[in-house]
Motif scaffolding. Structure first.
Motif, PDB file in Angstrom:
ATOM      1  N   GLY A 172      25.132   6.196  -3.077  1.00  9.22           N
ATOM      2  CA  GLY A 172      24.332   4.986  -2.999  1.00  9.22           C
ATOM      3  C   GLY A 172      23.115   5.091  -3.892  1.00  9.22           C
ATOM      4  O   GLY A 172      23.011   5.970  -4.752  1.00  9.22           O
ATOM      5  N   LEU A 173      22.173   4.193  -3.674  1.00  8.72           N
ATOM      6  CA  LEU A 173      20.941   4.103  -4.471  1.00  8.72           C
ATOM      7  C   LEU A 173      19.748   4.185  -3.538  1.00  8.72           C
ATOM      8  O   LEU A 173      19.744   3.569  -2.466  1.00  8.72           O
ATOM      9  CB  LEU A 173      20.917   2.770  -5.225  1.00  8.72           C
ATOM     10  N   TYR A 174      18.737   4.967  -3.940  1.00  7.79           N
ATOM     11  CA  TYR A 174      17.499   5.031  -3.162  1.00  7.79           C
ATOM     12  C   TYR A 174      16.364   4.475  -3.994  1.00  7.79           C
ATOM     13  O   TYR A 174      16.142   4.892  -5.139  1.00  7.79           O
ATOM     14  CB  TYR A 174      17.184   6.464  -2.743  1.00  7.79           C
ATOM     15  N   VAL A 175      15.629   3.537  -3.424  1.00 15.20           N
ATOM     16  CA  VAL A 175      14.519   2.873  -4.108  1.00 15.20           C
ATOM     17  C   VAL A 175      13.200   3.419  -3.581  1.00 15.20           C
ATOM     18  O   VAL A 175      12.903   3.307  -2.393  1.00 15.20           O
ATOM     19  CB  VAL A 175      14.565   1.349  -3.895  1.00 15.20           C
ATOM     20  N   GLY A 176      12.405   4.030  -4.458  1.00  8.89           N
ATOM     21  CA  GLY A 176      11.123   4.589  -4.049  1.00  8.89           C
ATOM     22  C   GLY A 176      10.048   4.339  -5.075  1.00  8.89           C
ATOM     23  O   GLY A 176      10.295   3.783  -6.152  1.00  8.89           O
ATOM     24  N   ASP A 177       8.837   4.780  -4.737  1.00  5.37           N
ATOM     25  CA  ASP A 177       7.693   4.566  -5.620  1.00  5.37           C
ATOM     26  C   ASP A 177       6.962   5.861  -5.950  1.00  5.37           C
ATOM     27  O   ASP A 177       5.878   5.839  -6.520  1.00  5.37           O
ATOM     28  CB  ASP A 177       6.707   3.581  -4.980  1.00  5.37           C
ATOM     29  N   GLY A 204       0.815  -1.207   0.000  1.00  5.13           N
ATOM     30  CA  GLY A 204       0.000   0.000   0.000  1.00  5.13           C
ATOM     31  C   GLY A 204       0.845   1.253   0.000  1.00  5.13           C
ATOM     32  O   GLY A 204       1.952   1.271   0.523  1.00  5.13           O
ATOM     33  N   PRO A 205       0.318   2.319  -0.594  1.00  6.36           N
ATOM     34  CA  PRO A 205       1.105   3.544  -0.742  1.00  6.36           C
ATOM     35  C   PRO A 205       1.280   4.356   0.537  1.00  6.36           C
ATOM     36  O   PRO A 205       2.094   5.277   0.566  1.00  6.36           O
ATOM     37  CB  PRO A 205       0.315   4.335  -1.784  1.00  6.36           C
ATOM     38  N   GLY A 206       0.527   4.046   1.592  1.00  6.05           N
ATOM     39  CA  GLY A 206       0.682   4.818   2.817  1.00  6.05           C
ATOM     40  C   GLY A 206      -0.278   4.390   3.900  1.00  6.05           C
ATOM     41  O   GLY A 206      -1.090   3.478   3.725  1.00  6.05           O
ATOM     42  N   THR A 207      -0.199   5.064   5.039  1.00  6.33           N
ATOM     43  CA  THR A 207      -1.084   4.796   6.174  1.00  6.33           C
ATOM     44  C   THR A 207      -2.496   5.263   5.845  1.00  6.33           C
ATOM     45  O   THR A 207      -2.682   6.413   5.434  1.00  6.33           O
ATOM     46  CB  THR A 207      -0.584   5.532   7.430  1.00  6.33           C
TER      47      THR A 207
END
Length: 219
Positions: A165-170, A16-19
């Motif tokens: 570094g690398l940041y993984v997000g959506d 899920g995308p969030g709370t």
């Protein structure tokens, strides 16, 4: 040199995308009861909203400290979020299993706009070892420093003693925060962002966390 991979939490490792708003509704009601407040319906709606300015305005009208109300609301939300995860109401994505083998060649960290207590709770439940977990502090300042502000990412990099570094997000905000922090950005496709145009400054587009194993270890 050890590779560093930072990952967002909501929509990346946690389903899920969030709370959901229902959690904030219940958390606000808990804070209201703890402080013995008697808000009108309009004031209660403002206290339940996911924004400090609305909470601050309602608290001023009720004659209570908005920072204390916010702290109690955030703490209650963290407890409720943990209950939902423990019960299975909110689950981890199946492909988080790929992180276990990835941790053999990379330093992993979890960095989220969500509450710090929730981020550490989720990191502890993952089978892969995380060197750090960071979320927003339960203060107005913590809320304002959410991504795309790079604050959380920069603090985590400092804790790990690295600069790249690398940041993984959506989300696009993840990509912007990564760029501002001097990180490469990986955009992870999930059902909630499957048709969203690819943000600018994305280095890698991923269909699952297992594809991180194909990302070069030295970039």
């Amino acid at each position: 040199m050890t590779e560093t991979i930072l990952l967002d939490m909501d929509g990346v490792v946690l389903e899920g995308p969030g709370t959901p708003q229902s959690v904030y509704d219940r958390a606000a009601d808990t804070a209201v009861d703890e402080l013995g407040l008697e808000p009108t319906d309009r004031q209660r709606a403002a206290l339940r909203s996911h924004g400090y300015e609305s909470v601050e305005s309602a608290c001023a009208a009720l004659g209570t400290d908005p920072r204390e109300f916010w702290r109690r609301k955030e703490e209650a939300a963290s407890r409720l979020a943990a209950e939902r995860i423990r019960s299975g109401e909110r689950a981890l994505y199946g492909d988080v299993a790929a992180l276990e083998s990835l941790a053999e060649r990379a330093t992993l960290a979890l960095v989220s706009n969500n509450r710090h207590e929730t981020a550490t709770f989720v990191a502890d439940r993952l089978s892969a070892p995380f060197a750090a977990a960071r979320g927003r502090e339960p203060t107005p300042e913590g809320f304002r420093r959410r991504k795309p502000d790079p604050h959380l990412l920069e603090e985590t990099l400092a804790e790990l003693g690295v600069e790249t570094g690398l940041y993984v997000g959506d989300r696009e905000t993840d990509v912007v925060a990564a760029e501002r922090a001097g990180l490469e950005a990986a955009y992870l496709r999930r059902s909630h962002n499957a048709d969203v145009p690819l943000p600018e400054a994305v280095t890698y587009e991923l269909e699952g966390l297992d594809e991180l194993r194909e990302v070069p270890a030295e970039r």
